[in-house]
Design a protein around this motif. Structure first.
Motif, mmCIF file in Angstrom:
data_model
loop_
_atom_site.group_PDB
_atom_site.id
_atom_site.type_symbol
_atom_site.label_atom_id
_atom_site.label_comp_id
_atom_site.label_asym_id
_atom_site.label_seq_id
_atom_site.Cartn_x
_atom_site.Cartn_y
_atom_site.Cartn_z
ATOM 1 N N UNK A 1 -82.622 95.601 107.161
ATOM 2 C CA UNK A 1 -83.004 96.807 107.508
ATOM 3 C C UNK A 1 -82.729 98.453 106.442
ATOM 4 N N UNK A 2 -84.308 98.878 106.316
ATOM 5 C CA UNK A 2 -83.583 100.267 105.326
ATOM 6 C C UNK A 2 -82.383 101.056 105.702
ATOM 7 N N UNK A 3 -81.980 100.868 106.916
ATOM 8 C CA UNK A 3 -80.243 101.830 106.966
ATOM 9 C C UNK A 3 -79.133 100.385 106.803
ATOM 10 N N UNK A 4 -79.688 99.184 106.247
ATOM 11 C CA UNK A 4 -78.673 98.839 105.413
ATOM 12 C C UNK A 4 -78.236 98.918 103.945
ATOM 13 N N UNK A 5 -79.091 100.049 103.391
ATOM 14 C CA UNK A 5 -79.305 100.363 102.684
ATOM 15 C C UNK A 5 -77.807 100.712 101.469
ATOM 16 N N UNK A 6 -76.895 100.309 100.742
ATOM 17 C CA UNK A 6 -75.612 101.085 100.177
ATOM 18 C C UNK A 6 -75.305 100.030 99.443
ATOM 19 N N UNK A 7 -74.096 101.074 98.799
ATOM 20 C CA UNK A 7 -73.531 99.844 98.140
ATOM 21 C C UNK A 7 -71.987 99.133 99.462
ATOM 22 N N UNK A 8 -72.026 97.497 98.434
ATOM 23 C CA UNK A 8 -71.064 97.315 99.478
ATOM 24 C C UNK A 8 -69.795 96.916 98.529
ATOM 25 N N UNK B 1 -65.633 96.523 92.486
ATOM 26 C CA UNK B 1 -66.640 97.643 92.596
ATOM 27 C C UNK B 1 -67.279 98.389 93.161
ATOM 28 N N UNK B 2 -68.471 97.234 93.771
ATOM 29 C CA UNK B 2 -69.075 97.273 94.732
ATOM 30 C C UNK B 2 -70.524 96.699 93.768
ATOM 31 N N UNK C 1 -58.274 90.454 90.561
ATOM 32 C CA UNK C 1 -59.532 91.577 90.869
ATOM 33 C C UNK C 1 -60.860 90.564 91.326
ATOM 34 N N UNK C 2 -61.625 91.696 92.107
ATOM 35 C CA UNK C 2 -62.519 91.585 92.319
ATOM 36 C C UNK C 2 -63.894 91.917 92.275
ATOM 37 N N UNK C 3 -65.061 90.707 92.064
ATOM 38 C CA UNK C 3 -66.155 91.130 91.846
ATOM 39 C C UNK C 3 -67.365 90.449 92.467
ATOM 40 N N UNK C 4 -67.756 91.707 92.846
ATOM 41 C CA UNK C 4 -68.931 91.297 93.714
ATOM 42 C C UNK C 4 -70.163 91.292 93.426
ATOM 43 N N UNK C 5 -71.641 90.968 93.650
ATOM 44 C CA UNK C 5 -72.733 90.177 93.400
ATOM 45 C C UNK C 5 -73.528 89.535 93.969
#
Length: 125
Positions: free
Chosen positions: A87-94, A117-118, A3-7
């Motif tokens: 930058x604002x364009x980097x806004x996203x779920x990673x 899960x992001x 399982x992978x957990x981002x933070x």
């Protein structure tokens, strides 16, 4: 089962930095390549960076232009994404992913073995 957990996501201003982490629940250091993708609202998920099992092979998306650095610490079963000059364009779920194949990680398709899960990254102007 891996399982992978981002933070590490959050809200920052343009020009600031963030470091994302992706922790694995099992021992992946000897067999899994890993990578990062992101998905902005209304857009398709896109490749960000990938790293081989040993860390000796790395691939980046063109848009990063040297701002992002991927790394991994296999002793901690953790991968990182250092993001500078956001930058604002980097806004996203990673999202992070993992697969035995480096190319599969880079492609990020349905064949990819594991996805996290992001974590949300929001960059204000």
């Amino acid at each position: 089962q891996v399982q992978l957990v981002e933070s590490g996501g959050g809200l920052v201003q343009a020009g600031e930095s963030l470091r994302l982490s992706c922790a694995a629940s099992a021992r992946i250091s000897e067999r899994y390549a890993m990578g990062w993708f992101r998905q902005a609202p209304g857009k398709e998920r896109e490749f960000v960076a990938a790293i081989t099992v040993s860390g000796g092979g790395i691939s980046y998306a063109d848009f990063e232009k040297g701002r992002f650095t991927i790394s991994r610490d296999n002793s901690k079963n953790t991968m990182y994404l250092q993001m500078n000059n956001l930058k604002p364009e980097d806004t996203a779920v990673y999202y992070c992913n993992a697969d035995r194949s480096f190319e599969t990680v880079r492609l990020g398709g349905t064949q990819t073995e594991y996805w996290g899960q992001g974590t949300q990254v929001t960059v204000s102007s």
